[in-house]
Scaffold this motif. Sequence first.
Motif, PDB file in Angstrom:
ATOM      1  N   UNK A  67       0.988  -1.129   0.275  1.00 32.71           N
ATOM      2  CA  UNK A  67      -0.078  -0.004   0.028  1.00 32.71           C
ATOM      3  C   UNK A  67       0.873   1.161  -0.150  1.00 32.71           C
ATOM      4  N   UNK A  68       0.450   2.286  -0.524  1.00 28.94           N
ATOM      5  CA  UNK A  68       0.969   3.437  -0.467  1.00 28.94           C
ATOM      6  C   UNK A  68       0.106   4.744  -0.266  1.00 28.94           C
ATOM      7  N   UNK A  69       0.709   5.827   0.209  1.00 28.42           N
ATOM      8  CA  UNK A  69      -0.233   6.852   0.337  1.00 28.42           C
ATOM      9  C   UNK A  69       0.593   8.320  -0.157  1.00 28.42           C
ATOM     10  N   UNK A  70      -0.138   9.063  -0.784  1.00 29.18           N
ATOM     11  CA  UNK A  70       0.509  10.175  -1.414  1.00 29.18           C
ATOM     12  C   UNK A  70       0.207  11.279  -0.250  1.00 29.18           C
ATOM     13  N   UNK A  71       1.241  11.776   0.334  1.00 27.49           N
ATOM     14  CA  UNK A  71       1.199  12.619   1.595  1.00 27.49           C
ATOM     15  C   UNK A  71       0.029  12.418   2.534  1.00 27.49           C
ATOM     16  N   UNK A  72      -0.769  13.222   2.518  1.00 27.80           N
ATOM     17  CA  UNK A  72      -2.204  12.913   3.407  1.00 27.80           C
ATOM     18  C   UNK A  72      -3.250  12.873   2.618  1.00 27.80           C
ATOM     19  N   UNK A  73      -3.267  12.295   1.428  1.00 27.08           N
ATOM     20  CA  UNK A  73      -4.262  12.194   0.376  1.00 27.08           C
ATOM     21  C   UNK A  73      -4.724  10.711   0.000  1.00 27.08           C
ATOM     22  N   UNK A  74      -4.722  10.495  -1.164  1.00 27.76           N
ATOM     23  CA  UNK A  74      -5.012   9.194  -1.769  1.00 27.76           C
ATOM     24  C   UNK A  74      -4.156   8.133  -1.279  1.00 27.76           C
ATOM     25  N   UNK A  75      -4.832   6.937  -1.104  1.00 25.40           N
ATOM     26  CA  UNK A  75      -4.125   5.717  -0.679  1.00 25.40           C
ATOM     27  C   UNK A  75      -4.550   4.714  -1.891  1.00 25.40           C
ATOM     28  N   UNK A  76      -3.655   3.658  -2.097  1.00 25.12           N
ATOM     29  CA  UNK A  76      -3.701   2.583  -2.976  1.00 25.12           C
ATOM     30  C   UNK A  76      -3.260   1.514  -2.356  1.00 25.12           C
ATOM     31  N   UNK A  77      -4.148   0.298  -2.331  1.00 24.37           N
ATOM     32  CA  UNK A  77      -3.876  -0.997  -1.853  1.00 24.37           C
ATOM     33  C   UNK A  77      -3.584  -2.033  -3.143  1.00 24.37           C
ATOM     34  N   UNK A  78      -2.308  -2.272  -3.222  1.00 28.86           N
ATOM     35  CA  UNK A  78      -2.257  -3.393  -4.498  1.00 28.86           C
ATOM     36  C   UNK A  78      -2.092  -4.778  -3.869  1.00 28.86           C
ATOM     37  N   UNK A  79      -2.791  -5.745  -4.528  1.00 24.98           N
ATOM     38  CA  UNK A  79      -2.605  -6.951  -4.438  1.00 24.98           C
ATOM     39  C   UNK A  79      -2.263  -7.792  -5.582  1.00 24.98           C
TER      40      UNK A  79
END
Lengths: 113, 115
Positions: A67-79
């Motif tokens: 998982x990543x998060x851009x600053x205090x914004x969007x997050x993506x969870x990758x499987x």
Amino acid sequence: GAGVSQSPSNKVTEKGKDVELRCDPISGHTALYWYRQRLGQGLEFLIYFQGNSAPDKSGLPSDRFSAERTGESVSTLTIQRTQQEDSAVYLCASGEYVNTEAFFGQGTRLTVV
Amino acid sequence: AQSVAQPEDQVNVAEGNPLTVKCTYSVSGNPYLFWYVQYPNRGLQFLLKYITGDNLVKGSYGFEAEFNKSQTSFHLKKPSALVSDSALYFCAVSGRGSTLGRLYFGRGTQLTVWP
């Protein structure tokens, strides 16, 4: 204002494919959580982001999950290389700061066939 | 380690009767405690929290919870249940120390209120 938004709401994928789940937290919330809820089960912690601190990744079940998060914004969870046991509802939540109540999105229902 | 236990998988109560959904916790230091509700096909909704102060905390939809430090409990209560209260209820505790910020959830208790 808008709540936590997750997309897609439903995802059906073939075993072995990669999937990416997106979470848009409430604006200004520094804390962001990912949980997994299997059918009829409780919430399984996956990962927690707090501001610019290193994320708590201790709940990720395998190295196929990231998982990543851009600053205090969007997050993506990758499987990656999805397996049937990955089928679940993936819930994202955000909080104003640590130890405040978390606000949950509607979740992404992932089905691996 | 932090943990939450909800000893009852199901609670059934008649409409108009008082309801209690039990929760016990284990955490080092002072706990931050939460209750959430999940209605069918909907996301989790925050009900109430205990951070400090009065042991009786009031929340949404007429629910309240009592923090009992000696019994390490945080039971959810409502004086008069409604059919619309039927849902899945989760207790949660916030981690401390190395797990600061992580929310630990119980397994959930299915509340059914019959007419």
